[in-house]
Design an enzyme around this catalytic site. Structure first.
Site, PDB file in Angstrom:
ATOM      1  CB  CYS A 235       1.083  -0.178   0.086  1.00 16.97           C
ATOM      2  SG  CYS A 235       1.058  -1.770  -0.742  1.00 16.97           S
ATOM      3  CB  ALA A 237       0.737   7.164  -1.522  1.00 18.09           C
ATOM      4  N   PRO A 238       0.106   8.190   1.539  1.00 18.95           N
ATOM      5  CG  PRO A 238      -0.917   9.778   2.915  1.00 18.95           C
ATOM      6  CD  PRO A 238      -1.002   8.340   2.512  1.00 18.95           C
ATOM      7  N   GLY A 239       2.653   8.568   2.538  1.00 16.92           N
ATOM      8  CA  GLY A 239       4.019   8.644   3.049  1.00 16.92           C
ATOM      9  C   GLY A 239       4.130   8.874   4.549  1.00 16.92           C
ATOM     10  CG  ASP A 284       0.715  -4.348  -8.867  1.00 20.01           C
ATOM     11  OD1 ASP A 284       0.694  -4.605  -7.641  1.00 20.01           O
ATOM     12  OD2 ASP A 284      -0.146  -4.742  -9.663  1.00 20.01           O
ATOM     13  CB  CYS A 355      -6.146   1.110   8.553  1.00 21.12           C
ATOM     14  SG  CYS A 355      -6.551   1.383   6.840  1.00 21.12           S
TER      15      CYS A 355
HETATM   16  C1  LIG Z   1      -3.193   2.206   3.570  1.00 25.14           C
HETATM   17  S1  LIG Z   1      -2.604   3.159   2.260  1.00 25.14           S
HETATM   18  C2  LIG Z   1      -0.945   3.372   2.739  1.00 25.14           C
HETATM   19  C3  LIG Z   1      -0.713   4.442   3.756  1.00 25.14           C
HETATM   20  C4  LIG Z   1       0.750   4.799   3.873  1.00 25.14           C
HETATM   21  N1  LIG Z   1       1.582   3.642   4.121  1.00 25.14           N
HETATM   22  C5  LIG Z   1       0.997   5.826   4.955  1.00 25.14           C
HETATM   23  O1  LIG Z   1       1.351   5.484   6.066  1.00 25.14           O
HETATM   24  O2  LIG Z   1       0.848   7.016   4.662  1.00 25.14           O
HETATM   25  C6  LIG Z   1      -2.442   1.956   1.012  1.00 25.14           C
HETATM   26  C7  LIG Z   1      -1.732   2.445  -0.249  1.00 25.14           C
HETATM   27  O3  LIG Z   1      -1.483   1.291  -1.036  1.00 25.14           O
HETATM   28  C8  LIG Z   1      -1.557   1.670  -2.401  1.00 25.14           C
HETATM   29  N2  LIG Z   1      -1.707   0.424  -3.156  1.00 25.14           N
HETATM   30  C9  LIG Z   1      -2.840  -0.274  -3.380  1.00 25.14           C
HETATM   31  N3  LIG Z   1      -2.575  -1.389  -4.084  1.00 25.14           N
HETATM   32  C10 LIG Z   1      -1.237  -1.392  -4.311  1.00 25.14           C
HETATM   33  C11 LIG Z   1      -0.353  -2.256  -4.998  1.00 25.14           C
HETATM   34  N4  LIG Z   1      -0.810  -3.355  -5.603  1.00 25.14           N
HETATM   35  N5  LIG Z   1       0.952  -1.940  -5.060  1.00 25.14           N
HETATM   36  C12 LIG Z   1       1.419  -0.802  -4.465  1.00 25.14           C
HETATM   37  N6  LIG Z   1       0.629   0.050  -3.790  1.00 25.14           N
HETATM   38  C13 LIG Z   1      -0.682  -0.236  -3.705  1.00 25.14           C
HETATM   39  C14 LIG Z   1      -2.742   2.597  -2.430  1.00 25.14           C
HETATM   40  O4  LIG Z   1      -2.707   3.418  -3.608  1.00 25.14           O
HETATM   41  C15 LIG Z   1      -2.542   3.384  -1.129  1.00 25.14           C
HETATM   42  O5  LIG Z   1      -1.801   4.545  -1.376  1.00 25.14           O
END
Ligand SMILES: C[S@@+](CC[C@H](N)C(=O)[O-])C[C@H]1O[C@@H](n2cnc3c(N)ncnc32)[C@H](O)[C@@H]1O
Length: 419
Positions: A235, A237-239, A284, A355
């Site tokens: 999970c 993005a945005p990295g 996913d 968060c």
């Molecule tokens: C809290 S944000 C992550 C922030 C990131 N780790 C950072 O520090 O920049 C959660 C991310 O999880 C992604 N996401 C949601 N469900 C997911 C899934 N089933 N598998 C992979 N990514 C998922 C969302 O699209 C989102 O980009």
């Protein structure tokens, strides 16, 4: 720029610039932040609620009430501008209504603000379901959390540890006349005392610095990554966290997984700007079909969550979230944890982060994993030079929003017993 900011920027691009656009942003964020309070106040001065098709007039009134209650715009200017805006919107019929509501508010504000106090939804400007959950989860802290959620968020920077020391970058900022302060336990964090266009910060294009909340910056250090390790960031993005881990230890094999292809573009942009390398997989995280079967030494699960720890930064969360979302998110979080556990090497570490400030999304998830696996060990979360930080939970620690002026995050570090 993302979400709400992008919408405002696009919708004002041809008509507003500079200070006017900043004021538009302030009004939109302010109304979202104080919606429940402003709506209560508005209803005190309406004979009957405005019809659905008159939402533009309602929003205009809420914006004007926001300016009257929270900004220093002179009262007469707020009333005049709101009346002229109704003309510009082709809502001439509303001139008298707007004039009357705002003048009556200016006259009676002390009385109505007092009348509002027992109404917790209006007083704290949060939906009641969320106030009730916070009371249940944080009986000693719920008021402080609600108050912190209504503050304007500070701008935190993350100094790129691969290129510079935090103190040296602070000096570079000083040379440009920018005052900043450090965080007690986020080693690379600097809080800017004034808003700036971040792209104009010294060395931004060269990757010397990034924007990231100080609370979020704790994750990379807690993952405890060492040279040569194979690391998974789920999970991603945005990295922000992917890049921070690589800044602390570039000599690793980093795999970043993200569900949304469009959001993965941001991960690529951030890696490129910071001159870092990772394998990016759009997939996913709640299934393992993308996995090649090679286990990881370190795994970060930054789970999709209610974002209730970052409300001050994203006030629209209060309007967009529904109570029923929490159980649905908890289900996805457990699915992800259950899938990813097999990907961790025995002796490896997994950091679960959200968060969120809600226990159902945090320690309850760890309880769920412990109930189904015998090889899970919950580790102490140690930050060098900081004996105590955050609030100890049944498992893991919670950083509350507003504490040391950071956003709210939950962390729990797990290790896998050797077979
Ligand atoms: C809290 S944000 C992550 C922030 C990131 N780790 C950072 O520090 O920049 C959660 C991310 O999880 C992604 N996401 C949601 N469900 C997911 C899934 N089933 N598998 C992979 N990514 C998922 C969302 O699209 C989102 O980009």
């Amino acid at each position: 720029m993302q979400g709400r900011s992008l919408v405002i920027a696009r919708s004002t691009a041809d008509v507003l610039e500079g200070r006017d656009r900043a004021l538009a942003m302030e009004l939109v964020n302010g109304v979202l932040r104080w919606y429940w309070k402003l709506d209560f106040l508005l209803n005190q001065f309406l004979q009957k609620p405005l019809r659905n098709k008159e939402q533009e007039v309602k929003m205009l009134l809420l914006m004007a009430l926001y300016e009257l209650t929270e900004l220093s715009t002179p009262d007469y200017a707020v009333v005049n501008e709101a009346v002229s805006a109704s003309k510009a919107l082709g809502k001439q019929w509303a001139k008298a209504l707007i004039n009357g509501v705002l003048r009556n508010f200016i006259r009676d504000q002390e009385v109505v603000l007092k009348k509002m106090q027992p109404n917790q939804e209006a007083f704290y400007s949060h939906p009641y379901w969320l106030i009730a959950l916070l009371k249940q989860d944080w009986p000693e802290h719920w008021q402080a959390i609600l108050e912190a959620n209504n503050q304007r968020p500070p701008l935190w920077l993350r100094v790129n540890a691969a290129q510079n020391k935090t103190q040296s970058y602070q000096t570079m900022l000083e040379v440009q006349g920018l005052v900043s302060s450090t965080h007690p336990f986020a080693a690379q964090a600097l809080k800017l005392e004034q808003g700036v266009d971040v792209t104009s910060l010294p060395g931004f294009d060269q990757g010397l610095v990034s924007v990231q909340d100080a609370g979020a910056q704790l994750a990379a250090g807690l993952l405890d990554v060492h040279k040569g390790q194979r690391v998974l960031d789920l999970c991603a993005a945005p990295g922000g966290k992917t890049c921070h881990v690589l800044e602390l230890e570039p000599d690793i094999e980093m795999v970043a997984v993200e569900l949304e292809e469009s959001r993965m573009v941001r991960v690529r942009e951030n890696l490129d700007r910071l001159n870092l390398k990772a394998e990016l997989i759009v997939a996913d995280a709640s299934d393992a079909s993308w996995w090649d079967g090679n286990q990881f030494d370190r795994i970060m699960v930054d789970a999709p969550c209610s974002s209730t720890g970052v409300i001050r930064r994203h006030p629209d969360i209060k309007t967009l979230r529904r109570k029923q979302d929490i159980a649905a998110l908890a289900e996805v979080q457990q699915k992800i944890l259950q899938q990813v556990w097999q990907m961790l090497k025995p002796g490896g570490k997994l950091l679960y982060v959200t968060c969120s400030v809600l226990r159902q999304e945090n320690e309850a998830q760890i309880t769920g994993l412990l109930a189904t696996h015998k090889d899970v060990v919950v580790l102490d979360l140690i930050i060098k030079g900081s004996a105590e930080w955050g609030v100890a939970c049944k498992h893991g620690r919670q950083l509350l929003p507003g504490e040391n002026d950071n956003d709210g995050f939950y962390f729990c570090c797990l290790s896998k017993l050797a077979e």
